[in-house]
Design a protein around this motif. Sequence first.
Motif, short mmCIF file in Angstrom:
data_model
loop_
_atom_site.label_atom_id
_atom_site.label_comp_id
_atom_site.label_asym_id
_atom_site.label_seq_id
_atom_site.Cartn_x
_atom_site.Cartn_y
_atom_site.Cartn_z
N ALA A 10 60.03 11.40 49.76
CA ALA A 10 60.51 12.77 49.51
C ALA A 10 59.84 13.37 48.28
N ALA A 11 59.67 12.56 47.23
CA ALA A 11 59.02 13.05 46.02
C ALA A 11 57.56 13.42 46.29
N ALA A 12 56.87 12.60 47.07
CA ALA A 12 55.47 12.88 47.40
C ALA A 12 55.35 14.16 48.22
N PHE A 13 56.23 14.34 49.18
CA PHE A 13 56.20 15.56 50.01
C PHE A 13 56.56 16.79 49.18
N LEU A 14 57.47 16.63 48.20
CA LEU A 14 57.84 17.75 47.34
C LEU A 14 56.63 18.20 46.51
N VAL A 15 55.90 17.23 45.96
CA VAL A 15 54.71 17.56 45.18
C VAL A 15 53.64 18.18 46.08
N LYS A 201 44.27 7.24 55.34
CA LYS A 201 43.99 8.41 56.18
C LYS A 201 45.28 9.07 56.67
N ILE A 202 46.26 8.23 57.06
CA ILE A 202 47.53 8.79 57.52
C ILE A 202 48.26 9.47 56.36
N LEU A 203 48.24 8.84 55.18
CA LEU A 203 48.87 9.46 54.02
C LEU A 203 48.21 10.80 53.68
N LEU A 204 46.88 10.84 53.76
CA LEU A 204 46.16 12.08 53.47
C LEU A 204 46.51 13.16 54.49
N PHE A 205 46.62 12.75 55.77
CA PHE A 205 46.98 13.72 56.81
C PHE A 205 48.39 14.26 56.58
N LEU A 206 49.34 13.37 56.27
CA LEU A 206 50.71 13.81 56.04
C LEU A 206 50.80 14.69 54.80
N GLY A 207 50.08 14.29 53.74
CA GLY A 207 50.06 15.11 52.54
C GLY A 207 49.42 16.47 52.81
N GLY A 208 48.30 16.46 53.56
CA GLY A 208 47.64 17.72 53.90
C GLY A 208 48.50 18.61 54.78
N ALA A 209 49.23 18.01 55.73
CA ALA A 209 50.11 18.79 56.59
C ALA A 209 51.23 19.44 55.78
N THR A 210 51.73 18.71 54.77
CA THR A 210 52.77 19.28 53.91
C THR A 210 52.20 20.39 53.04
N ILE A 211 50.96 20.22 52.60
CA ILE A 211 50.28 21.29 51.85
C ILE A 211 50.17 22.53 52.73
N LEU A 212 49.81 22.34 54.00
CA LEU A 212 49.73 23.46 54.93
C LEU A 212 51.06 24.18 55.05
N LEU A 213 52.15 23.43 55.21
CA LEU A 213 53.47 24.05 55.31
C LEU A 213 53.85 24.76 54.01
N GLY A 214 53.53 24.13 52.88
CA GLY A 214 53.84 24.74 51.60
C GLY A 214 53.10 26.05 51.40
#
Length: 312
Positions: A10-15, A201-214
């Motif tokens: 949750a903290a990683a997705f928030l950032v 790669k999966i972490l980067l995709f999930l982080g990038g997808a959250t960046i897109l939503l943000g």
Amino acid sequence: MTVNFFLVVAAAFLVSWMIGANSVSAAFAPVVGTKAGGVLRGALFAGIFGLIGAIVQGGNVAGTVGSGLIRGVELTTVTASIILLTAAALIIFGVFSHVPIPIAFTVVGGVLGAGLGLGYPLNMSNVQVIAATWIAIPFVSIFLGYAFSMALRFFLDKEDSETTLDTLVFVIGAFCAYTAGANLVGLAVGPLVHNIDLSLKILLFLGGATILLGAWIGGPRIVNAVSKDYSELGARRSACALAVATVIAQIATIMGIPVSFNEVIIASIIGSGLIVGVGGIQFKKIAKTVLSWIGSFFASMGITWIATIVFV
């Protein structure tokens, strides 16, 4: 799965969300400021390009944040949670107090503070390179901002350059958003690399997808506000500011060095404005901003240092 696991995710997705809403979306704001796109469309495009950058080049900075700053230790879920939640809390404080808090400074400061709290030696060679880069960026950005402005003034005349400049701003803004995603996603997912059973790669995709939503959901307000500032600058200075930010941040990304886009863009705007003199430069505001950058770094380091000693 433990509470610590869900807390660190949750903290990683928030950032990541904050990166998309604030940094990546702001990189595309000049496109809106020059009337080359609407606010909602601009925020969406910023998120898409940020996602692509995160997937393609995000691993370099993630490696530095995850294992390149502290010797002999891999961050646990508890430690990673402390780092990311501290960074998020400082950024939220900055938003409500109207003080610019760079994500790069807070996360890197947090990792260093956690290392000191755990009693492990810091990787001083990497720390020195990052510190030297952060110190050099304002001077390099000012010089490049001035040089790029002179070049645009020489090659593009005022009467025939409006369409060309709008296209140039769009292209540079897209690449700047791409580079922002590539450089900054590592700050969110880097602390998770060694304590979550998912590939990078999966972490980067999930982080990038959250960046897109943000960027798409939280970014329009930032895009609208920042675009007004850039519209006052004009297309030429906007293009120069973004070009400088893109060049510097892309070099830093290749080297695995996290950077603050605010630092690069503000300095390049100052450099591009030197063509017409120093009268428009707000030195008090610049001094306040620099102090907030330095303060956020040491505040993050101090908080994580103490929190790591207490909770880990």
